[in-house]
Design a protein around this motif. Structure first.
Motif, mmCIF file in Angstrom:
data_model
loop_
_atom_site.group_PDB
_atom_site.id
_atom_site.type_symbol
_atom_site.label_atom_id
_atom_site.label_comp_id
_atom_site.label_asym_id
_atom_site.label_seq_id
_atom_site.Cartn_x
_atom_site.Cartn_y
_atom_site.Cartn_z
ATOM 1 N N PRO A 17 0.788 -1.237 0.000
ATOM 2 C CA PRO A 17 0.000 0.000 0.000
ATOM 3 C C PRO A 17 0.824 1.293 0.000
ATOM 4 O O PRO A 17 0.254 2.361 -0.194
ATOM 5 C CB PRO A 17 -0.820 -0.105 1.290
ATOM 6 C CG PRO A 17 0.000 -0.986 2.190
ATOM 7 C CD PRO A 17 0.727 -1.949 1.293
ATOM 8 N N THR A 18 2.133 1.209 0.223
ATOM 9 C CA THR A 18 2.926 2.440 0.271
ATOM 10 C C THR A 18 4.136 2.374 -0.674
ATOM 11 O O THR A 18 4.605 1.292 -1.024
ATOM 12 C CB THR A 18 3.439 2.731 1.710
ATOM 13 O OG1 THR A 18 4.214 1.605 2.147
ATOM 14 C CG2 THR A 18 2.285 2.965 2.676
ATOM 15 N N VAL A 19 4.621 3.562 -1.035
ATOM 16 C CA VAL A 19 5.753 3.695 -1.958
ATOM 17 C C VAL A 19 6.806 4.608 -1.338
ATOM 18 O O VAL A 19 6.501 5.745 -0.956
ATOM 19 C CB VAL A 19 5.313 4.360 -3.288
ATOM 20 C CG1 VAL A 19 6.413 4.269 -4.324
ATOM 21 C CG2 VAL A 19 4.036 3.757 -3.802
ATOM 22 N N ALA A 20 8.032 4.131 -1.259
ATOM 23 C CA ALA A 20 9.121 4.971 -0.760
ATOM 24 C C ALA A 20 9.538 5.947 -1.856
ATOM 25 O O ALA A 20 9.547 5.594 -3.035
ATOM 26 C CB ALA A 20 10.311 4.102 -0.366
ATOM 27 N N VAL A 21 9.877 7.158 -1.453
ATOM 28 C CA VAL A 21 10.306 8.155 -2.446
ATOM 29 C C VAL A 21 11.696 8.707 -2.095
ATOM 30 O O VAL A 21 12.092 8.730 -0.934
ATOM 31 C CB VAL A 21 9.302 9.333 -2.552
ATOM 32 C CG1 VAL A 21 8.016 8.894 -3.218
ATOM 33 C CG2 VAL A 21 9.020 9.950 -1.189
ATOM 34 N N HIS A 22 12.389 9.122 -3.129
ATOM 35 C CA HIS A 22 13.694 9.762 -2.989
ATOM 36 C C HIS A 22 13.473 11.249 -3.278
ATOM 37 O O HIS A 22 13.071 11.603 -4.401
ATOM 38 C CB HIS A 22 14.682 9.179 -4.005
ATOM 39 C CG HIS A 22 15.808 8.448 -3.368
ATOM 40 N ND1 HIS A 22 16.840 9.103 -2.752
ATOM 41 C CD2 HIS A 22 16.067 7.126 -3.244
ATOM 42 C CE1 HIS A 22 17.697 8.203 -2.280
ATOM 43 N NE2 HIS A 22 17.251 6.993 -2.552
ATOM 44 N N VAL A 23 13.721 12.091 -2.295
ATOM 45 C CA VAL A 23 13.340 13.500 -2.405
ATOM 46 C C VAL A 23 13.839 14.152 -3.694
ATOM 47 O O VAL A 23 13.073 14.761 -4.438
ATOM 48 C CB VAL A 23 13.835 14.281 -1.165
ATOM 49 C CG1 VAL A 23 13.655 15.777 -1.359
ATOM 50 C CG2 VAL A 23 13.072 13.817 0.065
ATOM 51 N N LEU A 24 15.113 13.980 -3.980
ATOM 52 C CA LEU A 24 15.683 14.688 -5.127
ATOM 53 C C LEU A 24 15.214 14.121 -6.467
ATOM 54 O O LEU A 24 15.090 14.837 -7.451
ATOM 55 C CB LEU A 24 17.208 14.594 -5.049
ATOM 56 C CG LEU A 24 17.986 15.793 -5.526
ATOM 57 C CD1 LEU A 24 17.683 17.014 -4.690
ATOM 58 C CD2 LEU A 24 19.484 15.484 -5.479
ATOM 59 N N TRP A 25 14.943 12.837 -6.494
ATOM 60 C CA TRP A 25 14.561 12.202 -7.757
ATOM 61 C C TRP A 25 13.059 12.342 -8.027
ATOM 62 O O TRP A 25 12.626 12.258 -9.163
ATOM 63 C CB TRP A 25 14.944 10.708 -7.750
ATOM 64 C CG TRP A 25 16.399 10.453 -7.527
ATOM 65 C CD1 TRP A 25 17.418 11.342 -7.739
ATOM 66 C CD2 TRP A 25 17.016 9.249 -7.045
ATOM 67 N NE1 TRP A 25 18.627 10.759 -7.418
ATOM 68 C CE2 TRP A 25 18.409 9.474 -6.997
ATOM 69 C CE3 TRP A 25 16.541 7.997 -6.664
ATOM 70 C CZ2 TRP A 25 19.320 8.507 -6.568
ATOM 71 C CZ3 TRP A 25 17.444 7.024 -6.249
ATOM 72 C CH2 TRP A 25 18.818 7.288 -6.204
ATOM 73 N N ASP A 26 12.279 12.503 -6.976
ATOM 74 C CA ASP A 26 10.823 12.446 -7.136
ATOM 75 C C ASP A 26 10.094 13.771 -6.948
ATOM 76 O O ASP A 26 8.970 13.917 -7.409
ATOM 77 C CB ASP A 26 10.231 11.419 -6.155
ATOM 78 C CG ASP A 26 10.635 9.999 -6.524
ATOM 79 O OD1 ASP A 26 10.826 9.743 -7.727
ATOM 80 O OD2 ASP A 26 10.770 9.152 -5.627
ATOM 81 N N PHE A 27 10.697 14.721 -6.254
ATOM 82 C CA PHE A 27 10.014 15.988 -5.991
ATOM 83 C C PHE A 27 10.688 17.099 -6.775
ATOM 84 O O PHE A 27 11.892 17.306 -6.633
ATOM 85 C CB PHE A 27 10.040 16.330 -4.493
ATOM 86 C CG PHE A 27 9.158 15.438 -3.663
ATOM 87 C CD1 PHE A 27 7.893 15.850 -3.278
ATOM 88 C CD2 PHE A 27 9.582 14.175 -3.299
ATOM 89 C CE1 PHE A 27 7.068 15.019 -2.531
ATOM 90 C CE2 PHE A 27 8.774 13.324 -2.558
ATOM 91 C CZ PHE A 27 7.511 13.749 -2.173
ATOM 92 N N LYS A 28 9.886 17.804 -7.582
ATOM 93 C CA LYS A 28 10.463 18.949 -8.293
ATOM 94 C C LYS A 28 10.611 20.079 -7.276
ATOM 95 O O LYS A 28 9.787 20.181 -6.353
ATOM 96 C CB LYS A 28 9.520 19.396 -9.411
ATOM 97 C CG LYS A 28 9.407 18.368 -10.521
ATOM 98 C CD LYS A 28 8.542 18.921 -11.664
ATOM 99 C CE LYS A 28 7.811 17.809 -12.390
ATOM 100 N NZ LYS A 28 6.509 17.443 -11.790
#
Ligand code: RM4
Ligand code: MN
Ligand code: MN
Length: 399
Positions: free
Chosen positions: A62-73
Motif C-alpha cells: 500500500p505504500t511507496v518509498a520516495v527519494h526527495v531529489l529524484w521524485d520531488f520537483k
C-alpha cells in the motif's frame, strides 16, 4: 499443510505489508552504464501508477518509498504528490533524503569536515521531515555515502562525532509519529572507511540521536559470511530494529531479487521476527521495504516476484512450532530444533497464499495476471510516445 498450519500462514499474511521503492520503476544503471526499458517510468506519476498496479495485483504493497531529489520537483507541493499517490491507490511511504549527489558532498555530508556542508545536509533532511509531515509519512530513511577512501584522509573519530551531532540535531525536528531510520553499508562508494559501516555503528548513532531513531537493515549491505538474522535478533531484543531494505546479493550490494540467491536466509530473518512476536505477545513495528534496481529484468515483474517471494517466506517462517522449538532447545536436542526450521522452510505454502489471495479478491498468481493484463506492453507504448513528445533523449551514463 495441516488446517492449523494453514490458519497460521493466513494470519501471518493478513499482517504483512511491504513497501515498493519509486526508484525501482525507473531506468537505473550499473557503475558502468545504463540500459533502458521502454516501460520504465518517466516521472513520479508513472512510478506511482506502477506501484499502484503492483499493489492492485498483490494486495500487500500500500505504500511507496520516495527519494526527495529524484521524485520531488523544487517547490512542488508535497500534498499534491500525496493526492497523486492516492489517485493510484497507494500512499507515500518512507522519505529518502539525498545526501550523496550534490557536488558539496564530495567529502561527505553529515561526516564532512566543513561545518557549512554539514549544515546544508541537515537542512535538506529537515526539509525532508517537512515533506514527510505533509504527506503523512512515518519514516525518514537515511543512507549516507560518507566515508574516506585512503588511510589518513580524515579523522575517523571526528567524523563519528560530526555524525552524532548532526543526527541529534535532526532528531529534534522529527514529529512525534515519525521514525528516523539509520542505514549502514560496509563499503561503496567509500572504499577505506565508511562512516556507518555496520549495524553496531548504526545502533550507536541511532541510540545517541534519540528515542525515535532506529536501525535499518538492508539485506544486501553485509559481508558474505555475516549472520544477518543474528543482527536482526539483537536489534529486536534492544527494540532498535526499525525496518528492512529487501534485496539479495551474491557478492556485495548487488540489488538482486529477494530470495533469488538465498531464500533460506530471508526465512531465517522472518523466523527471528515471528519468534520474537510469539514470546512478547506483540508484533514488532517494522517497516518492510524493497530496495532493488533491475537493469535486465522488467522492473514491475521483478517487483512482483520480490513481493510474492517475501509473502511466501514470511508465511513459511510462521509455521515454525515455537513451543516445540523451545522444548527442543531446553533439551539441547539440536537435530529436532534444526528440523523444526527446515521442515517449515520446505513446507509448500502455495495453498495458503492462494486462499489468502482469493479471500482478498486477488488473482491466484499476481505475475501471471500482470502478464495477462498486458500492463508492460501498454506502459511501453505510452511511455515511448511521451518520451518522443517530450524530446527525452536517454544518455548512457550510469546515473
Ligand atoms: C544505497 C542504499 C540506499 C539507497 C541508495 C541510493 O546502496 O541501499 O538505501 O537509497 O543506495
Ligand atoms: Mn538500501
Ligand atoms: Mn544498497
Amino acid at each position: 499443510m495441516t488446517p492449523s498450519q494453514l490458519r497460521r500462514a493466513r494470519a501471518a499474511l493478513d499482517t504483512f505489508v511491504v513497501e515498493t521503492p519509486s526508484w525501482g520503476f525507473a531506468d537505473t544503471g550499473t557503475r558502468f552504464g545504463k540500459f533502458f526499458q521502454d516501460a520504465a517510468a518517466i516521472d513520479l506519476g508513472d512510478k506511482l501508477a506502477d506501484a499502484g498496479h503492483v499493489h492492485a495485483l498483490t494486495g500487500c504493497c500500500p505504500t511507496v518509498a520516495v527519494h526527495v531529489l529524484w521524485d520531488f520537483k523544487p517547490g512542488e507541493d508535497p500534498k499534491a504528490v500525496a493526492r497523486l499517490a492516492r489517485k493510484h491507490g497507494v500512499k507515500i511511504g518512507a522519505i529518502n533524503p539525498n545526501l550523496f549527489q550534490d557536488q558539496c558532498y564530495k567529502y561527505g555530508s553529515f561526516g564532512n569536515n566543513d561545518a557549512a556542508v554539514r549544515a546544508h545536509a541537515v537542512q535538506h533532511c529537515v526539509d525532508s521531515v517537512a515533506i514527510g509531515r505533509a504527506v503523512g509519512s512515518r519514516y525518514l530513511s537515511l543512507w549516507f555515502a560518507d566515508g574516506t577512501n585512503y588511510p589518513g584522509q580524515g579523522s575517523i573519530r571526528e567524523r563519528k562525532r560530526a555524525f552524532e551531532d548532526s543526527l541529534r540535531q535532526l532528531h529534534r525536528k522529527l514529529a512525534l509519529n515519525q521514525t528516523m531510520l539509520v542505514e549502514y553499508k560496509p563499503f561503496e562508494p567509500a572504499f577505506y572507511a565508511t562512516d556507518i559501516a555496520d549495524w553496531g555503528m548504526a545502533y550507536l548513532l541511532a541510540k545517541k540521536a534519540g528515542p525515535r531513531a532506529k536501525v535499518l537493515v538492508d539485506t544486501g549491505h553485509h559481508y558474505a559470511a555475516q549472520n544477518i538474522e543474528q543482527i536482526v535478533a539483537w536489534l529486536l531484543d534492544e527494540d532498535m530494529l526499525g525496518g528492512f531494505h529487501f534485496n539479495d546479493r551474491r557478492y556485495a550490494d548487488d540489488d538482486l531479487t529477494l530470495g533469488s540467491i538465498d531464500p533460506y536466509q530471508v526465512f531465517r530473518i522472518f523466523h527471528e521476527i515471528h519468534l520474537f512476536a510469539n514470546e512478547r505477545g506483540r508484533r514488532p513495528d517494522i517497516a518492510y521495504m524493497i530496495d532493488q534496481c533491475h537493469n535486465e529484468k522488467p522492473k514491475i515483474e521483478a517487483t512482483i516476484q520480490t513481493v510474492v517471494m517475501a509473502q511466501e517466506l514470511y508465511a513459511k517462517a510462521a509455521l515454525v512450532d515455537h513451543d516445540a522449538l523451545r522444548r527442543a532447545q531446553a533439551k539441547n536436542d539440536v537435530v529436532t530444533a534444526e528440523l523444526l526450521l527446515k521442515n517449515a522452510f520446505f513446507t509448500d505454502v502455495s495453498s495458503a497464499l492462494a486462499a489468502w489471495r482469493k479471500a482478498n479478491g486477488l488473482a491466484a498468481d499476481p505475475l501471471a495476471e500482470h502478464r495477462r493484463q498486458g500492463y508492460e506492453r501498454k506502459a511501453a507504448a505510452d511511455r515511448r510516445r511521451r518520451r518522443k513528445e517530450l524530446g527525452i533523449a536517454r544518455g548512457g551514463s550510469f546515473a
